[in-house]
Write a protein that holds these residues in place. Structure first.
Motif: not given
Length: 135
Positions: A34-37, A56-64, A66-68, A70-73
């Motif tokens: 039930t949990e996907f990533s 127009t230019n409505e972007h969702e906030e990134e999850d910090p 998740f970004l950590k 991705i960059h760590g990988a």
């Protein structure tokens, strides 16, 4: 076909029992996720929005976190781990030079040097190549 048995009529109750047993066996071996990533170790292809969309230019906030991840990988092993994980990583784990390279020190630096003969042969070789290319 003297020994052929006549076909018995279809027994719906028996077929339903077989189907129920089959479904129970399938459900026992299945896992419900039930949990996907997103896999941080696989390259992600991001698609852009449609050019004619009204948003127009409505972007969702990134999850910090998740970004950590991705960059760590994408980091090299020396920055990701504190010590080598395999024996192959032990070779070259400490990659900093033991001494600071100094270009002015003649003991460790051997620049390319040409003598009179090598300068003459280099000029003759270039002249030979030019005459071959023209002719």
């Amino acid at each position: 076909m003297a020994g052929a048995k006549p076909k018995s009529p279809v027994d719906l109750v028996h077929q339903n029992a077989i189907r129920c047993e089959t479904i129970k066996k399938e459900q026992m071996s299945q896992k419900l996720y039930t949990e996907f990533s997103i896999n941080p170790y696989k390259k992600l292809h991001v698609l852009t929005d449609k050019p004619m969309s009204r948003i127009t230019n409505e972007h969702e906030e990134e999850d910090p976190t998740f970004l950590k991840i991705i960059h760590g990988a994408r980091l090299e092993p020396t920055k990701r781990y504190t010590h080598p994980q395999t024996e192959n990583q032990e070779i070259g784990w400490i990659s900093t030079p033991l001494i600071v390279p100094d270009r002015s020190d003649r003991r460790m630096n051997f620049p390319r040097q040409n003598s009179e003969i090598t300068k003459y042969m280099d000029a003759a070789w270039r002249l030979k190549e030019q005459t071959q290319n023209l002719g």
